[in-house]
Design a protein around this motif. Sequence first.
Motif, PDB file in Angstrom:
ATOM      1  N   PHE A   1      -8.648  12.026  16.336  1.00  0.00           N
ATOM      2  CA  PHE A   1      -8.063  10.864  17.006  1.00  0.00           C
ATOM      3  C   PHE A   1      -8.474   9.603  16.245  1.00  0.00           C
ATOM      4  O   PHE A   1      -9.410   8.913  16.655  1.00  0.00           O
ATOM      5  N   PRO A   2      -7.811   9.278  15.135  1.00  0.00           N
ATOM      6  CA  PRO A   2      -8.291   8.204  14.265  1.00  0.00           C
ATOM      7  C   PRO A   2      -8.466   6.857  14.953  1.00  0.00           C
ATOM      8  O   PRO A   2      -9.523   6.236  14.818  1.00  0.00           O
ATOM      9  N   LEU A   3      -7.497   6.411  15.722  1.00  0.00           N
ATOM     10  CA  LEU A   3      -7.598   5.079  16.326  1.00  0.00           C
ATOM     11  C   LEU A   3      -8.609   5.064  17.468  1.00  0.00           C
ATOM     12  O   LEU A   3      -9.560   4.282  17.467  1.00  0.00           O
TER      13      LEU A   3
ATOM     14  N   VAL B   1     -17.670  12.929  13.922  1.00  0.00           N
ATOM     15  CA  VAL B   1     -16.786  13.102  12.756  1.00  0.00           C
ATOM     16  C   VAL B   1     -15.486  13.760  13.191  1.00  0.00           C
ATOM     17  O   VAL B   1     -14.390  13.327  12.798  1.00  0.00           O
ATOM     18  N   LEU B   2     -15.586  14.799  13.992  1.00  0.00           N
ATOM     19  CA  LEU B   2     -14.371  15.485  14.456  1.00  0.00           C
ATOM     20  C   LEU B   2     -13.509  14.568  15.321  1.00  0.00           C
ATOM     21  O   LEU B   2     -12.278  14.561  15.189  1.00  0.00           O
TER      22      LEU B   2
ATOM     23  N   LEU C   1      -1.858   0.927   8.323  1.00  0.00           N
ATOM     24  CA  LEU C   1      -2.916   0.616   7.354  1.00  0.00           C
ATOM     25  C   LEU C   1      -4.198   0.167   8.051  1.00  0.00           C
ATOM     26  O   LEU C   1      -5.302   0.541   7.649  1.00  0.00           O
ATOM     27  N   ILE C   2      -4.047  -0.610   9.116  1.00  0.00           N
ATOM     28  CA  ILE C   2      -5.226  -1.041   9.875  1.00  0.00           C
ATOM     29  C   ILE C   2      -5.917   0.172  10.498  1.00  0.00           C
ATOM     30  O   ILE C   2      -7.147   0.288  10.465  1.00  0.00           O
ATOM     31  N   GLN C   3      -5.131   1.100  11.017  1.00  0.00           N
ATOM     32  CA  GLN C   3      -5.696   2.310  11.614  1.00  0.00           C
ATOM     33  C   GLN C   3      -6.416   3.140  10.557  1.00  0.00           C
ATOM     34  O   GLN C   3      -7.515   3.640  10.809  1.00  0.00           O
ATOM     35  N   VAL C   4      -5.856   3.279   9.376  1.00  0.00           N
ATOM     36  CA  VAL C   4      -6.479   4.064   8.301  1.00  0.00           C
ATOM     37  C   VAL C   4      -7.783   3.411   7.848  1.00  0.00           C
ATOM     38  O   VAL C   4      -8.800   4.079   7.674  1.00  0.00           O
ATOM     39  N   VAL C   5      -7.756   2.098   7.676  1.00  0.00           N
ATOM     40  CA  VAL C   5      -8.966   1.388   7.251  1.00  0.00           C
ATOM     41  C   VAL C   5     -10.042   1.489   8.328  1.00  0.00           C
ATOM     42  O   VAL C   5     -11.221   1.727   8.023  1.00  0.00           O
ATOM     43  N   LEU C   6      -9.671   1.326   9.581  1.00  0.00           N
ATOM     44  CA  LEU C   6     -10.629   1.434  10.682  1.00  0.00           C
ATOM     45  C   LEU C   6     -11.222   2.841  10.739  1.00  0.00           C
ATOM     46  O   LEU C   6     -12.441   3.000  10.900  1.00  0.00           O
TER      47      LEU C   6
END
Length: 136
Positions: A46-48, A40-41, A10-15
């Motif tokens: 690489f979300p985190l 953006v890409l 959840l922290i990763q998604v919010v970040l």
Amino acid sequence: MARLYMLLFLIQVVLAACALIGCLSAEDGATRALPRIAWVLIILVFPLVGSIAWFVAGRPAPADGPQKGWLAGGGTGPRRPAAPDDDPEFLKSIDERSHRDDAALFQRWEDDLRRREDELRHREGDPPREGDRPEV
């Protein structure tokens, strides 16, 4: 252990969401190091790591002087009014248009009143004709 993973996820998604919103709301050409589409890409692939990289190296450079908060904005250009009713030029144009419309309406009323008065004088001053019925 599963709760910890869920919390980290959840922290990763919010970040990532915050980084993506920040990147998409940045002005064109204001991002550092890479073009906005590249950021953006990176954030999406690489979300985190991409989110952390955006906050560290990609965000637009802060404007000169101290920031007064996130609502104050950071642009160096002239501030635009938030709404049309906050713009003094817009309010002045509305006021001028209102005065112009009122003057035109008043002029029409005066012209109509003069026309009616002339018709009334004309009727009262002329003798009744053969086809006219006398008014009671």
